[in-house]
Design an enzyme around this catalytic site. Structure first.
Site, PDB file in Angstrom:
ATOM      1  N   GLU A  13       0.803  -1.234   0.000  1.00  0.00           N
ATOM      2  CA  GLU A  13       0.000   0.000   0.000  1.00  0.00           C
ATOM      3  C   GLU A  13       0.835   1.285   0.000  1.00  0.00           C
ATOM      4  O   GLU A  13       0.554   2.224   0.750  1.00  0.00           O
ATOM      5  CB  GLU A  13      -0.995  -0.029   1.170  1.00  0.00           C
ATOM      6  CG  GLU A  13      -1.998  -1.164   1.028  1.00  0.00           C
ATOM      7  CD  GLU A  13      -3.077  -1.164   2.089  1.00  0.00           C
ATOM      8  OE1 GLU A  13      -4.224  -1.499   1.760  1.00  0.00           O
ATOM      9  OE2 GLU A  13      -2.780  -0.854   3.257  1.00  0.00           O
ATOM     10  N   ILE A  14       1.835   1.325  -0.863  1.00  0.00           N
ATOM     11  CA  ILE A  14       2.566   2.571  -1.070  1.00  0.00           C
ATOM     12  C   ILE A  14       1.675   3.548  -1.827  1.00  0.00           C
ATOM     13  O   ILE A  14       1.009   3.188  -2.803  1.00  0.00           O
ATOM     14  CB  ILE A  14       3.857   2.311  -1.878  1.00  0.00           C
ATOM     15  CG1 ILE A  14       4.857   1.504  -1.043  1.00  0.00           C
ATOM     16  CG2 ILE A  14       4.491   3.618  -2.340  1.00  0.00           C
ATOM     17  CD1 ILE A  14       5.417   2.248   0.138  1.00  0.00           C
TER      18      ILE A  14
END
Length: 631
Positions: free
Chosen positions: A396-397
């Site tokens: 989840e960058i």
């Protein structure tokens, strides 16, 4: 004639004996009126002797046979003989004490004081008082560490000898197999409601049970044989203690329940943007700035104790330091310390622009001082957990977070890149992963397998070969079980852990905690959904002809994220769904959840007896009447 006398469960009240008895009919325990029934038995006896698998959970993977007779005995008359290399003997001795505690939990609550199984005058009938159960445990290996290569194989033989003694022979390659075998033996034992009453009254008649303070009279299956070993080496629960702090007492109870179910890995998602609750002795500012309060901290001493607690029960603690996203509170002190910003976007608003949930935060991966701090964390984690595998997070960058940070955008520009181009940040991310993995290896001095969540990095085949190698990484899949990324990873030869959210996310199906409606991964995942989710079947669904993708699956983990769960809900969210997971990962049965229902309902009762707050699957009536609560 064996008469069912349930009176002892209510002995202090002097209750009347039950009018019910049970018979085994077509593999099910059927409740009948006791009057006129000559072959009835107590419920515990029926559960042990009726059905192909008795009430063993999880089901054995090798040949198994269970007898049709039970033998009464006193808990005081269990004898142990331990044959093992010296390093293993202390752990094995402790395992026998845990085993005895599990048997003591079988007796009805509120009864305690007098000698087990005896009349109020202290006398015991010789036939039962002299009945001995001799448990011999033989372990071959001197190893005391659980690794991906550790054998958990064990063999069990239970035999009621002509001399009246019950002989239990347990052989295991390692301590961990022996521990599992003792758990199986404990499941072949029930509280003896009939004979405890008869022993107390000193009579063979259906009269009122007198008050009995400590009726620790038990029954054991008179004969059983099995060979058993798990299908997968990683059988895990993922527990998040950053969003909501979970005290050590609850984590220990979770480990106890995992041991009951032969789950062997507690994947501890210990930090996130919300809080940093674990002490890093070499950098105390992380917990000072990151813990919700000084009372909500896992000290280094407590963590080391929890690691030992888990190992004794056959459970490794797999620590996760999620990065480079999911990093925020705990990292804010860098600028005041002259180290620059260690994390960016911390608490930034509007949060929807910078992360998937509030609060936001990601590592400042162009700040050299951040890597110095990261090395300190790695060093302490290695000392505390002594891990054979390590989880680096990696999901989840949000590229907009990095783009909005002037120093990261400037770093891209200085190297001739376009600060508005997502591909530049993908390359930075890949470079971070290579550097962080090398830092872990340098700090620990060894090449442990590393675990990463599926993400854009694991999806990008153009970037992945330079950053991720199948020989170094296990990929934990949290997308759906039909995601084509699974097939792509298997085609590249990556080992996988399955945590697909459409079956194994245990926090789904509740109200939304941001906004209205239900949370993002609804609906609720039932125990049947958990049980029927097969990692092997998922892998094979992507197999081309001639391939063997199933062999690349290392196991799986059911995740409980703590946005809406804490110590108050932990047991009911995990159990008995975690038990359904355990049988799937231990045995990969060809049968579905419907075939497991009767045993799981009984196993849930067993967990409650041992102090686990597992939610009920059916009304108690269904436990007393096998097979009637089905469609």
């Amino acid at each position: 004639m064996r008469l069912l006398l349930l009176c002892c469960a209510l002995a202090a009240a002097g209750a009347e004996p039950s009018v019910w008895t049970w018979r085994c009919e077509s593999g099910s325990c059927v409740r009948r009126p006791a009057a006129g029934v000559t072959d009835g038995m107590q419920l515990g006896t029926c559960k042990l002797t009726c059905g192909e698998l008795s009430v063993v959970w999880p089901r054995p993977t090798g040949p198994a046979a269970f007898g049709s007779e039970t033998v009464p005995f006193l808990i005081d008359n269990i004898q142990f003989q331990l044959v093992a290399p010296d390093p293993v003997k202390p752990m094995l001795q402790t395992a026998t004490e845990i085993f005895l505690d599990s048997l003591r939990a079988l007796q009805p609550s509120g009864l305690g004081g007098r000698r087990a199984g005896c009349r109020p005058d202290g006398a015991c009938e010789p036939a039962v008082a002299e009945q001995a159960v001799k448990v011999t445990v033989a372990v071959e290996s001197a190893g005391t560490a659980l690794t991906l290569e550790t054998s958990e194989y064990h063999q069990l033989l239970v035999n009621h000898t002509a001399g009246g003694q019950v002989s239990v022979l347990l052989y295991a390659t390692t301590f961990f197999g022996a521990r599992h075998g003792l758990e199986t033996v404990s499941q072949l034992i029930e509280y003896d409601e009939e004979n405890a009453c008869l022993q107390a009254s000193g009579a063979r008649s259906r009269t009122k049970c007198p008050i009995l303070d400590s009726p620790a009279l038990l029954i054991i299956l008179g004969s059983a044989t099995l060979s058993d070993a798990p299908v997968y080496p990683i059988r895990a629960l993922t527990i998040d203690t950053s969003r909501s702090f979970i005290p050590l007492s609850a984590l220990r109870r979770t480990i106890d329940a995992m041991a009951m179910n032969k789950l062997n890995t507690l994947h501890w998602h210990v930090t996130d943007t919300h809080s940093f609750p674990i002490e890093v002795s070499s950098e105390p500012r992380l917990v000072q700035y990151g813990a919700y309060s000084p009372r909500k901290v896992y000290s280094a001493r407590e963590v080391a104790q929890l690691v030992r607690y888990g190992r004794q029960r056959g459970v490794r603690l797999l620590p996760e330091l999620d990065a480079p996203a999911h990093v925020g509170y705990g990292w804010q002190w860098g600028e005041d310390a002259g180290l620059g910003r260690l994390a960016v976007c911390v608490g930034e608003e509007p949060w929807q622009s910078y992360c998937v949930e509030p609060p936001c935060g990601q590592m400042n991966i162009v700040n050299e001082n951040m890597y110095t701090v990261l090395g300190k964390i790695y060093k302490d984690f290695n000392a505390l957990f002594q891990p054979d595998i390590f989880h680096m997070g990696g999901d989840e960058i949000n590229f907009n977070c990095w783009k909005s940070s002037p120093e990261i955008a400037e770093h891209v520009k200085d190297r001739g890149g376009d600060p508005s181009d997502d591909s530049e940040y993908m390359r930075l991310w890949a470079q971070y992963q290579v550097r962080a993995a090398a830092l872990w290896r340098n700090v620990t001095g060894r090449s442990t397998p590393l675990v990463l969540w599926t993400s854009d990095l694991t999806k990008q085949e153009a970037v992945r070969p330079s950053a991720l190698k199948p020989s170094q990484y296990i990929i934990q899949v949290w997308t759906t079980g039909t995601d084509q990324q699974i097939g792509n990873l298997l085609r590249q030869g990556f080992p996988l852990l399955l945590s697909n959210y459409d079956a194994w996310y245990l926090d789904c199906g509740f109200s939304a905690w941001v906004g209205v409606g239900n949370n993002w991964c609804s609906p609720y995942k039932s125990w049947q959904t958990v049980y029927d989710n097969s990692p092997r079947a998922i892998a094979r669904s992507f197999e081309p002809a001639g391939a063997d993708y199933a062999s690349l699956v290392r196991g799986g983990s059911a995740a409980l994220w703590s946005e809406q769960s804490d110590a108050q809900t932990l047991d009911s969210r995990l159990w008995p769904r975690g038990a359904a997971l355990a049988e799937r990962l231990w045995a990969e049965p060809d049968t579905d959840s419907a075939a497991a229902l009767t045993r799981l309902v009984h196993h849930r009762e067993r967990m409650v007896q041992r102090g686990i707050g597992a939610e009920p699957l059916q009304p108690e009536y269904c436990h007393l009447n096998d097979g009637v609560c089905t469609t």
